[in-house]
Design an enzyme around this catalytic site. Structure first.
Site, mmCIF file in Angstrom:
data_model
loop_
_atom_site.group_PDB
_atom_site.id
_atom_site.type_symbol
_atom_site.label_atom_id
_atom_site.label_comp_id
_atom_site.label_asym_id
_atom_site.label_seq_id
_atom_site.Cartn_x
_atom_site.Cartn_y
_atom_site.Cartn_z
ATOM 1 N N LYS A 57 0.842 -1.200 0.000
ATOM 2 C CA LYS A 57 0.000 0.000 0.000
ATOM 3 C C LYS A 57 0.874 1.246 0.000
ATOM 4 O O LYS A 57 2.088 1.174 0.235
ATOM 5 C CB LYS A 57 -0.922 -0.006 1.216
ATOM 6 C CG LYS A 57 -0.193 0.044 2.550
ATOM 7 C CD LYS A 57 -1.167 0.019 3.713
ATOM 8 C CE LYS A 57 -0.421 0.052 5.051
ATOM 9 N NZ LYS A 57 -1.344 0.116 6.200
ATOM 10 N N TYR A 287 16.251 30.972 4.766
ATOM 11 C CA TYR A 287 15.166 31.774 5.341
ATOM 12 C C TYR A 287 15.304 31.926 6.855
ATOM 13 O O TYR A 287 15.590 30.968 7.566
ATOM 14 C CB TYR A 287 13.817 31.123 5.036
ATOM 15 C CG TYR A 287 13.439 31.120 3.583
ATOM 16 C CD1 TYR A 287 13.252 32.308 2.888
ATOM 17 C CD2 TYR A 287 13.267 29.911 2.909
ATOM 18 C CE1 TYR A 287 12.890 32.296 1.545
ATOM 19 C CE2 TYR A 287 12.901 29.889 1.574
ATOM 20 C CZ TYR A 287 12.715 31.083 0.898
ATOM 21 O OH TYR A 287 12.357 31.069 -0.437
#
Length: 395
Positions: A57, A287
């Site tokens: 999955k 940043y």
């Protein structure tokens, strides 16, 4: 050029050009030899009468579902587990014929029709759902019985009918047209814990529930309970099949299980240096300037970031591998790029390969390392790598 031992699997869910991966800024390598080794070791660890379901999955935990499924089946797995109907359809469309269990709940007529058409096998969790399956199959004139799997809730408090009502639920399903009970199963909540109290109680409930079912004269074709952790913990939990996800990808669900069998990590995460520069002491990086250079240093920019699945919360905490050395990441991780302090490699060049997860020389960085740093689990790390990263199979 592309090595004969390296093959692209996909990029953005599309087939990628045989040589395109080489110019990529970043990619995920999938070691199919390691995957095959892990499956074979697990099969050897089980009794001959116990089957192995490879859980593929979530795009095989980010490894590439179709390629992983094929490799796992070739190595000895006999079942595949997915979470959704589209995941099962993807495998069928690629020609995979092995039985596929849908571990998630399906309820709508459209889902039921697709399950029947693609010969998938659903999980039934409640009487209402079972009736919906039977009625929908009747309306589409489904002529054969659909294999279904009964899910019991023994303490996970997720999907499944209560273990106390198991016998009545199974009896109901057995009496419905178009449904054929193939297995009864449950899922363990704490199998990776050193404290086995909850797991032992869940096992007791599962055994009691299935005993009540048998007491009603109902034959149960197959029982399964164990996930990766339970598979490695106690052979009594193996029953007729085990459902193994994390372990086939070469990671252990808990450190105390590492001595059971030898697993090999399947996934490596790599990227390329895109620029190298020198920055002066006092220079802020990225940043927010959460990193300030304390001295003149060599800085490398690498083409990978949080949009690719590198958690931003690892900023200023992670290391990478270059030329077999551990190199610190500095500054805030940005959407598409990270920065490194490469002062220890003064001759580093653009285009060189950086290993974020994997092995170089004697050094190794694993998904567990990231998970431990972030107080999360390795499953989340593996499933986080986005599809703009091509997957490259390494044989």
């Amino acid at each position: 050029m592309l090595s004969r031992k390296q093959t692209p699997i996909f990029a953005d869910n599309q087939e990628c050009d045989a040589y395109a991966w080489f110019s990529q800024r970043a990619w995920v390598e999938i070691d199919l030899g390691a995957l095959s080794h892990n499956v074979k070791q697990l099969v050897k660890f089980l009794s001959p009468c116990t089957q192995l379901m490879a859980v593929v999955k979530a795009d095989a935990y980010g490894h590439g579902a179709v390629t992983v499924a094929r490799t796992a089946l070739e190595a000895g797995a006999s079942w595949l587990g997915v979470a959704t109907v589209p995941e099962g359809i993807q495998l069928r469309e690629d020609g995979i014929q092995a039985p596929i269990l849908i571990l998630g709940a399906t309820n709508t007529p459209e889902q039921i029709q697709a399950i029947a058409h693609w010969q998938l096998q659903p999980t039934l969790c409640s009487p209402k759902q079972a009736l919906e399956f039977s009625n929908t199959l009747e309306t589409i004139n489904h002529n054969s019985s659909l294999p279904v799997h009964i899910k019991l809730d023994t303490g996970m408090s997720r999907l499944g009918t209560s273990w106390q009502q198991a016998a009545d639920f199974v009896q109901l399903v057995q009496g419905l047209p178009h449904l054929n009970i193939t297995s009864i199963y449950s899922h363990l909540a704490t199998a990776d814990s050193l404290d086995t109290t909850v797991m032992t109680e869940q096992h007791r409930r599962f055994a009691e529930a299935t005993a009540h079912i048998k007491a009603k004269g109902i034959k149960i074709p197959s029982l399964h309970l164990a996930n990766s952790a339970a598979t490695l913990t106690n052979p009594e939990l193996h029953y007729d099949m085990v459902r193994v996800g994390l372990a086939i990808y070469g990671l252990y669900p808990a450190t105390h299980l590492q001595n059971q069998i030898k697993l090999q990590p399947v996934l490596q995460l790599k990227a390329r240096v895109t620029q190298v520069k020198t920055i002066a002491a006092g220079t802020g990086v990225s940043y927010g300037h959460h990193f300030i250079a304390s001295k003149e240093m060599r800085l490398a920019v690498v083409g990978i970031g949080y949009a690719d699945g590198v958690p931003r919360s690892l900023s200023n905490q992670m290391q990478v591998l270059i030329r077999g050395q551990r190199i610190p990441q500095i500054g805030a991780i940005t959407m598409d790029q990270i920065m490194l302090d490469v002062s220890s490699i003064p001759d580093l060049q653009e285009g060189e390969i950086v290993t974020l997860l994997g092995e170089q020389g004697k050094e190794q960085i694993s998904a567990n390392d990231w998970a431990n740093c972030l107080n999360t689990i390795s499953w989340e790390i593996l499933c986080g790598f986005k599809h703009r990263l091509p997957r490259v199979a390494v044989m």
